[in-house]
Design an enzyme around this catalytic site. Structure first.
Site, PDB file in Angstrom:
ATOM      1  N   CYS A 342       0.733  -1.098   0.162  1.00 23.03           N
ATOM      2  CA  CYS A 342       0.071  -0.150  -0.060  1.00 23.03           C
ATOM      3  C   CYS A 342       0.746   1.168  -0.138  1.00 23.03           C
ATOM      4  CB  CYS A 342      -0.842  -0.146   1.093  1.00 23.03           C
ATOM      5  SG  CYS A 342      -2.526   1.166   0.817  1.00 23.03           S
ATOM      6  N   HIS A 426      -3.481  -5.243   1.117  1.00 23.69           N
ATOM      7  CA  HIS A 426      -3.377  -5.685   2.552  1.00 23.69           C
ATOM      8  C   HIS A 426      -3.981  -7.280   2.773  1.00 23.69           C
ATOM      9  CE1 HIS A 426      -2.230  -1.648   3.996  1.00 23.69           C
ATOM     10  NE2 HIS A 426      -3.415  -1.305   3.340  1.00 23.69           N
TER      11      HIS A 426
END
Length: 502
Positions: A342, A426
């Site tokens: 991310c 994630h």
């Protein structure tokens, strides 16, 4: 029973509210009671995306798993994601609605959110037999009581009994219990049914005289003394404190299958978010995970992870100031493994254009991946499913940055160049087959004779941990008394402890 409830408050932040709430949920569902967790307002950088695409605190997602129900936005209607010491992004019913200073939030906006929060709680109480609510910080934060929507404010409005949890491992728990009660108004005190001691080490009989004295001082009983439990590894609400440099992520105590261990170093970037991504690595026998903030700590690492962050530009500056950026560049040049997730993925790219998060404009990335990132106002919230390294992968996405990939090999909607990987996903390492394949690649690139365990199931380990929490409640708390509280509310006639709220 329908619509029963309990608020688990704490003497301090990190007293154990999240795990106690999860433990009560797991104990209740094992009794055949349909239960849901709830936290009206959560401040955390560890978040999760529900099936309907709503962002909630990861602790509430974990508690929903403990309750064996699907997490929803109703369980955490307000999520605050800090962007600095003084401001946070406000997420309402799973969607971002703006950035507010602490003064702006507590000065008026928080009060506006009270009715929606209460409506969510009542919605859950109309559906479930019991709702176990988690407070935030301490209910005795007297400067914030007027606008409180998560502690005694919600308890008063919903007539919830309250159990206060205290962490005895830190010391001073009797003063904390007494002081917390004595700083509440008579109306608030009437709902505080008693206390729960957390993280006790030693002979509980030595504690009992103090508990008797506490009962005499407050008129309130202690519902249990939970022992210190090692290695739970349960999702935490708040970010790791960076002052705890070198923190080792709790892992399974088991020897490696091969001749070598794998050492994983996680850069403890500012505003680190979803650091729980590395828990699946720590669950593997022979994998050691630690958080670092100095370049020399990367030297012996077989894998370096640049994790998610709520401040990608701030994290980039931090990596450069600390000398970690140069160390990462050297690793990439030497073909040594690096994984960006991310915000960490964004930092590994060539260029970032940010007029949203930091408002810094165009900023050079580390240039380790052929990626350009442009921050948009809309936040991507998704639960993608895909394939990498020949294995099925599930994950979740929470980001404002939109990545344009201009080369490399495809990797989970990101890319790979040599031994540098980057993705917005994630939770991908929780996919067991993919995690094993990834660790084999890392071991080969690092020259380690490491062999992933063929049967490690992260999901099964998480279930075992949640069952341990349920066992703690069942074995060390007065569950009959807790069930009466949930069904009937706080007992009448609880005495007032002076001085009360100022």
């Amino acid at each position: 029973m329908r619509g029963g409830g309990l608020l688990v408050a704490g003497t301090t932040s990190d007293a154990g509210k999240s795990v106690v709430t999860a433990g009560i949920c797991r104990w209740l569902v094992r009794q055949g009671i349909k239960v849901a967790p709830f936290k009206g307002q959560n401040m955390s950088l560890n978040s999760f995306v529900t099936r309907e695409g709503a962002e909630i605190g990861r602790a509430q997602a974990m508690q929903a798993q403990a309750a064996r129900v699907e997490p929803t936005a109703l369980m955490n209607p307000v999520l605050l994601k800090p962007g600095s010491d003084r401001s946070s992004q406000v997420v309402l019913m799973g969607k971002p609605v703006g950035e507010l200073s602490a003064r702006g939030y507590h000065g008026g906006r928080q009060k506006e959110l009270f009715e929606p929060v209460l409506a969510c709680l009542e919605g859950l109480r109309g559906t479930y037999d019991a709702v176990i609510c988690e407070g935030a910080g301490s209910p005795a934060e007297i400067n914030l009581r007027r606008t409180d929507i998560v502690n005694m404010g919600i308890a008063r409005a919903a007539k919830l009994p309250v159990v206060v949890v205290g962490d005895i491992d830190r010391g001073g728990v009797f003063a904390q219990f007494f002081g917390t009660t004595a700083l509440l108004s008579p109306e608030d005190q009437s709902l505080v049914a008693g206390y729960l001691v957390n993280k006790f080490r030693g002979d509980v009989t030595l504690l009992e005289p103090g508990l008797d004295m506490l009962h005499g001082l407050t008129g309130r009983r202690t519902f249990g003394v939970l022992p210190y439990a090692h290695g739970l590894g349960i999702d935490e609400e708040d970010g790791l404190r960076v002052s705890l440099r070198g923190t080792v992520r709790e892992s399974v105590v088991a020897p490696p299958l091969g001749a070598d261990v794998l050492r994983v170093a996680v850069c403890a970037v500012p505003l680190m978010s979803n650091f729980t991504d590395v828990d699946a690595l720590a669950a593997e026998p022979g994998v050691v995970v630690r958080f670092v903030d100095r370049p020399e700590e990367l030297v012996d690492a077989d894998l370096v992870v640049v994790p998610g962050t709520r401040g990608t530009v701030k994290a980039l500056a931090w990596l450069r100031e600390r000398g970690l950026a140069d160390a990462l560049a050297r690793r990439a040049a030497e073909g040594r493994p690096v994984l960006g997730i991310c915000g960490g993925f964004q930092a590994l790219g060539e260029r970032i254009e940010d007029e949203v998060e930091s408002k810094a404009g165009v900023v050079d990335g580390l240039g380790l991946l052929p990626v350009r990132v442009r921050f948009g106002v809309e936040k991507t919230l998704a639960r993608p499913v895909g394939e990498a390294l020949g294995e099925r992968v599930e994950g979740y996405e929470i980001h404002h940055g939109v990545a344009t990939v201009d080369g490399g090999e495809p990797f989970l909607d990101g890319c790979r160049v040599g031994s540098v990987w980057g993705t917005h996903w994630h939770g991908s390492l929780e996919s067991d087959g993919f995690r094993r394949a990834f660790l084999r690649e890392v071991a080969a690139a690092a020259g380690r004779r490491f062999v992933p365990a063929p049967d490690t199931s992260f999901g099964a380990l998480r279930e075992e941990q949640l069952d341990r929490l349920g066992d703690l409640i069942e074995e060390h708390a007065d569950t009959d008394a807790l069930l009466r509280l949930i069904e009937e509310g706080a007992p009448a006639g609880l005495p007032f402890v002076p001085p009360g709220a100022p």
